[in-house]
Structures are given as structure tokens and as C-alpha cells.
Design a protein around this motif. Structure first.
Motif, mmCIF file in Angstrom:
data_model
loop_
_atom_site.group_PDB
_atom_site.id
_atom_site.type_symbol
_atom_site.label_atom_id
_atom_site.label_comp_id
_atom_site.label_asym_id
_atom_site.label_seq_id
_atom_site.Cartn_x
_atom_site.Cartn_y
_atom_site.Cartn_z
ATOM 1 N N LEU A 165 3.592 7.584 -25.141
ATOM 2 C CA LEU A 165 3.287 8.533 -26.206
ATOM 3 C C LEU A 165 4.265 8.390 -27.371
ATOM 4 O O LEU A 165 3.871 8.327 -28.542
ATOM 5 C CB LEU A 165 3.355 9.966 -25.657
ATOM 6 C CG LEU A 165 2.206 10.447 -24.783
ATOM 7 C CD1 LEU A 165 2.561 11.778 -24.133
ATOM 8 C CD2 LEU A 165 0.937 10.588 -25.608
ATOM 9 N N MET A 166 5.564 8.341 -27.036
ATOM 10 C CA MET A 166 6.570 8.223 -28.097
ATOM 11 C C MET A 166 6.448 6.887 -28.826
ATOM 12 O O MET A 166 6.572 6.829 -30.056
ATOM 13 C CB MET A 166 7.959 8.397 -27.503
ATOM 14 C CG MET A 166 8.315 9.839 -27.205
ATOM 15 S SD MET A 166 10.028 10.073 -26.721
ATOM 16 C CE MET A 166 9.972 9.456 -25.050
ATOM 17 N N ALA A 167 6.216 5.809 -28.077
ATOM 18 C CA ALA A 167 6.109 4.491 -28.708
ATOM 19 C C ALA A 167 4.916 4.431 -29.658
ATOM 20 O O ALA A 167 5.033 3.959 -30.797
ATOM 21 C CB ALA A 167 5.994 3.412 -27.633
ATOM 22 N N MET A 168 3.758 4.938 -29.207
ATOM 23 C CA MET A 168 2.579 4.943 -30.069
ATOM 24 C C MET A 168 2.797 5.835 -31.292
ATOM 25 O O MET A 168 2.425 5.490 -32.421
ATOM 26 C CB MET A 168 1.356 5.429 -29.288
ATOM 27 C CG MET A 168 0.858 4.458 -28.218
ATOM 28 S SD MET A 168 0.131 2.946 -28.897
ATOM 29 C CE MET A 168 1.516 1.818 -28.696
ATOM 30 N N GLY A 169 3.407 7.007 -31.060
ATOM 31 C CA GLY A 169 3.655 7.920 -32.170
ATOM 32 C C GLY A 169 4.608 7.338 -33.198
ATOM 33 O O GLY A 169 4.378 7.424 -34.416
ATOM 34 N N LEU A 170 5.699 6.710 -32.726
ATOM 35 C CA LEU A 170 6.677 6.133 -33.646
ATOM 36 C C LEU A 170 6.098 4.928 -34.394
ATOM 37 O O LEU A 170 6.321 4.765 -35.599
ATOM 38 C CB LEU A 170 7.940 5.730 -32.885
ATOM 39 C CG LEU A 170 8.811 6.874 -32.354
ATOM 40 C CD1 LEU A 170 9.948 6.337 -31.489
ATOM 41 C CD2 LEU A 170 9.381 7.692 -33.509
ATOM 42 N N PHE A 171 5.371 4.078 -33.698
ATOM 43 C CA PHE A 171 4.820 2.881 -34.335
ATOM 44 C C PHE A 171 3.813 3.248 -35.425
ATOM 45 O O PHE A 171 3.931 2.808 -36.584
ATOM 46 C CB PHE A 171 4.167 1.982 -33.283
ATOM 47 C CG PHE A 171 3.494 0.767 -33.862
ATOM 48 C CD1 PHE A 171 4.241 -0.312 -34.301
ATOM 49 C CD2 PHE A 171 2.110 0.713 -33.975
ATOM 50 C CE1 PHE A 171 3.620 -1.432 -34.849
ATOM 51 C CE2 PHE A 171 1.485 -0.394 -34.510
ATOM 52 C CZ PHE A 171 2.243 -1.474 -34.939
ATOM 53 N N PHE A 172 2.822 4.063 -35.059
ATOM 54 C CA PHE A 172 1.803 4.425 -36.047
ATOM 55 C C PHE A 172 2.367 5.399 -37.084
ATOM 56 O O PHE A 172 1.908 5.411 -38.230
ATOM 57 C CB PHE A 172 0.579 5.019 -35.350
ATOM 58 C CG PHE A 172 -0.292 3.993 -34.697
ATOM 59 C CD1 PHE A 172 -1.309 3.372 -35.400
ATOM 60 C CD2 PHE A 172 -0.099 3.631 -33.372
ATOM 61 C CE1 PHE A 172 -2.116 2.414 -34.805
ATOM 62 C CE2 PHE A 172 -0.897 2.674 -32.758
ATOM 63 C CZ PHE A 172 -1.906 2.059 -33.481
ATOM 64 N N GLY A 173 3.347 6.201 -36.659
ATOM 65 C CA GLY A 173 3.983 7.078 -37.636
ATOM 66 C C GLY A 173 4.748 6.290 -38.678
ATOM 67 O O GLY A 173 4.762 6.641 -39.864
#
Length: 469
Positions: free
Chosen positions: A28-36
Motif C-alpha cells: 500500500l505504501m509503495a503504491m501510494g508513494l510511487f503514484f503520489g
């Protein structure tokens, strides 16, 4: 690629990596940080700090480690063994007595712990072999243990209800009151099914031999007094303090943890090694919950920022839906998501997607949460994930096939779905107790919107910048 499409890509990639077995919270954090970073630039790292602070400062989540500690201490104090033996003696003359004793034990222990894996595993070691030795059908015995162990998702003090309350901004106390009668109702229906199948098909649940049934009343009474009453009193005090407003869930959970230690000492099963192990398991579970919330807060905030939430809302609003069909579609989606995903992923990722739509269709989030808690029973029972079935398979004898366990769970899934329809069409099952205790609870049948506003995507969201200053 439009912003909305980028948000949907973020969601689909998350599901893809979860299917590959990556850890949920960190995915969740990785996807959020990358797309964020793609959509917001370096501001995403400020969001990471703010969301982490808001989760760790959330008072609602304090009760999670305390209730978990209470459950682990009770689990390791051999209280479940005593409880099952006493209920087995008390229900000796009832059709399907072992199944009934198993379900009642699961309901009580689920109330004390709320940890599905612990209940299913312990009952798989304790009650499942006893039913097989008595000649019970493997499928019936499997379904009883698996379904009974899942009651902790619904019956307070459920960890799932705490997480839903924190996500939806709904009072956990009112959630406990709303879920209590549906939880008891589901347990009663399970018991009624076990007794009914034992009457209709005695071969699948044979009666116990006379030497295990004709037990002196004094011995039964002594067993109940020493095993059933202490645990029931502890549960009643914890839930009563919460529902009557005498203590917050965190305060009641702290007293429950202390009470579980006192019970363990009274039963002479308390050791420092068991306490150390319980504390370690509690810390591990609590850390998982906190990181899940941090990851989901970042993921859902970025998902909303990229326009993914708007696309979802436009999709649902574009369909010819009324309140009933929206609820039916939402619960069907959650039911299907329960096949590949665990309940934590559904609560922290997909529930926030539905929350902004509740006002549009006039649905009370309190009522919606109880239906979700009922629905998530099926996620533990239906393949291919069916965690309760895998917990049971891990401790069952080698001749018990996973296929038989799945088949045994099917009737109980049907009972859950039947209960959901009963709750929807008779909303008083959910609203009566909260109205009696607190009053001013919005109608839960979709007739009127709730007075509790659903938060924006990301669950509980405060003005973190003000709090940080």
C-alpha cells in the motif's frame, strides 16, 4: 493517461502485487508513494509524515492492542478447554450436543478475543477431534468449527469493528451496540442448524453414549461455576462498561486485559513465559494494524487525488440504482473480494471507496458497517482464500480433506447470507439496541441518511497540518 485512469492503474497494480504475495501494508505504501510522486511530486513525502502521525495519534486504535492482549492471555491460560468441557457436559442430552457446545464455546471465546485464527486453531485441536471420535460427519464438524471461529469478526469486542469505526468515522461504541444482536442472532442460527441437521440426519451427528450424558447435576453445576461463569462475567463487565457508557473501549479493554491475567492466575496457568509470548504476539499484531492504516491512508489519499475516487462515484451514479440495488451491489462486490483478499484489505482499501457514496443513496454508515461485518464472515469461509478452512486444515487429522472442509462451510455461508437479508429488511435488529442505549440513531434501512458524515477517501482524516503545528 488521464488522472482518473492513473488512479485506477494504481488500484489494479495493488491487487496484482497482493496476488503475488507481497506484504499488504508495505505494498500500500509503495503504491501510494510511487503514484503520489507521479501526481504530486515531493509533496508526497510530507503526506507520508502527516498520515503516519494522524494514525499513531488516533485514540480509537488504542483499544486494539489491549483487546488483542486480553485474547492471547485467555487463549494461553487453557480457559477454552475448561469452557468446552463444561458446555459439553451441560448439553449432553441435546441433539448435536458436541456441535452445540462447540458453537457456544466459539461465540463466548470470540467475544473474549476476536482473533479468528486463534479460535479456529484451538477449537480444531480441542472440539474437532472430539466430534470425529463421536462419529460426526467430517463436513458438519468442519463447518461448525470454521464458522463458529469466525464469529469474532462480528460479535463485540470485534477488532474489525474498531478498524471500521476508525476508517468511517463512526462511533465504535455505537457499532458494538448495533452489532451485538446480529452477532447473537447469527450464533443462534448456527446452533439451530446444527440441532436441526442432527434431528433430521442422526447419522451425521450421533448422540453421545449414556456414560457421557448421564452426568450428575452437581458435577455439571460445579463445572459451569468454575469455568463458564468467570469468563462470562469478565465479558459482561467489559461489554457492559462500553455499552452503558461507563468506560471507553480503550479503558474497558485495559480492564479486560487485567481481568484475563487475574483469571489466568486463579486457574494456576499464569507464567511469565506465557505473558511474554502474549505481549510479543500483541505487539506484532498491533504493529501490523498500524502500518495497515498508514499504508491505506496514503494509498486512498493518492487514489482520490488522482481522480480514481471520482471515476468510481461517477460509475455508480451512472447506474440505474436505488438504495436496495446499491446495497446489493456493494455487498456482492465485498463478497467477491473476500475470495482473493483478507478482511483487513477490504476494510482499509475498498470500504473507503464506498463511504462517500452512502449519503448519495441514503445509507447509514453504522448500518453499512454491520452488514460488512456479517458479509466478511464469508471471506473466511469461501474458497479460494477461506482462511478459517486453512487454519482448521493445519491442525486437522491427515485424512480430513480441504475439499470436505470447504463443503462443510457452504451451509453456514448460506446462513450468513440469510441473516444479511433479515437484517436489511428488519433494520430494527441493528438499530434497536443503539436507540435504547443512546437514542437518535438514524434509520438503517436506507430511508434516511445518517447524522454521521462519511469522511472523504482515506477514512478518518483530520487537518494534520494544524495538528502538527
Amino acid at each position: 493517461m488521464t488522472d482518473g485512469a492513473l488512479g485506477l492503474l494504481q488500484l489494479f497494480l495493488f491487487l496484482f502485487f497482493i496476488m503475488l504475495g507481497f506484504p499488504i501494508a508495505f505494498t500500500l505504501m509503495a503504491m501510494g508513494l510511487f503514484f503520489g510522486y507521479l501526481g504530486m511530486g515531493e509533496r508526497i513525502f510530507d503526506l507520508l509524515v502527516q498520515r503516519t502521525y494522524s494514525v499513531m495519534a488516533n485514540d480509537v486504535l488504542i483499544s486494539v492492542p489491549l483487546f488483542v492482549l486480553m485474547g492471547y492471555i485467555i487463549e494461553r491460560a487453557n480457559i477454552l478447554d475448561r469452557l468446552f468441557r463444561s458446555l459439553q457436559m451441560a448439553s449432553g442430552n441435546i441433539p448435536g450436543s458436541l456441535a452445540v457446545a462447540t458453537l457456544v464455546t466459539c461465540a463466548l471465546f470470540a467475544t473474549a478475543t476476536g482473533i479468528v485464527g486463534a479460535v479456529v486453531t484451538l477449537m480444531g485441536l480441542l472440539a474437532f477431534p472430539a466430534m470425529l471420535r463421536a462419529g460426526y460427519d467430517v463436513k458438519l464438524a468442519s463447518g461448525v468449527v470454521a464458522a463458529g471461529g469466525c464469529l469474532g469478526i462480528l460479535i463485540p469486542p470485534s477488532i474489525m469493528l474498531i478498524l471500521y469505526g476508525a476508517t468511517a468515522g463512526v462511533s465504535v461504541v455505537q457499532l458494538y451496540a448495533a452489532a451485538f444482536i446480529p452477532g447473537v442472532m447469527l450464533a443462534v442460527l448456527y446452533v439451530a442448524y446444527a440441532m436441526g441437521i442432527a434431528i433430521v440426519k442422526p447419522s451425521v451427528a450421533p448422540r453421545l453414549p449414556p456414560d457421557e450424558v448421564n452426568i450428575p447435576f452437581g458435577k455439571i453445576a460445579l463445572a459451569l461455576v468454575t469455568s463458564f461463569i468467570p469468563l462470562a462475567a469478565l465479558i459482561a463487565m467489559v461489554l457492559g462498561a462500553i455499552l452503558m457508557g461507563l468506560a471507553t473501549p480503550s479503558e474497558a479493554a485495559a480492564m479486560g486485559s487485567l481481568g484475563s491475567i487475574i483469571l489466568a492466575v486463579a486457574y494456576r496457568s499464569f507464567t511469565w513465559a506465557k505473558l511474554r509470548e502474549s505481549v510479543y504476539l500483541t505487539a506484532r499484531t498491533s504493529a501490523m494494524v498500524c502500518w495497515l492504516f498508514v499504508g491505506s491512508a496514503i494509498f486512498s489519499s493518492v487514489f482520490g487525488y488522482l481522480g480514481g475516487q471520482d471515476l468510481v462515484e461517477q460509475f455508480f451514479k451512472g447506474l440505474p440504482l436505488n438504495t436496495f440495488t446499491f446495497m446489493l451491489l456493494a455487498q456482492l462486490l465485498i463478497f467477491v473480494l473476500g475470495w482473493p483478499l483478507e478482511w483487513t484489505e477490504i476494510i482499509v482499501i475498498f470500504v473507503p471507496i464506498f463511504l462517500p457514496l452512502l449519503d448519495d443513496f441514503g445509507v447509514d454508515p453504522l448500518f453499512f458497517g454491520v452488514l460488512i461485518a456479517l458479509n466478511l464472515q464469508t471471506s473466511f469461509l469461501s474458497p479460494p482464500v477461506a482462511m478459517a478452512a486453512f487454519y482448521l486444515k493445519g491442525v486437522a487429522p491427515k485424512h480430513v480433506k480441504l475439499e470436505d472442509i470447504f463443503k462443510g462451510c457452504m451451509p453456514f455461508i448460506g446462513i450468513v447470507i440469510f441473516t444479511m437479508f433479515c437484517v436489511y429488511f428488519v433494520p430494527g435488529i441493528v438499530t434497536w439496541l443503539p436507540e435504547q442505549l443512546y437514542g437518535n440513531v438514524a434509520p438503517a434501512d436506507g430511508a434516511a441518511p445518517s447524522s454521521i458524515e462519511a469522511p472523504p477517501p482515506g477514512g478518518f482524516q483530520e487537518d494534520e497540518e494544524i495538528r502538527l503545528n
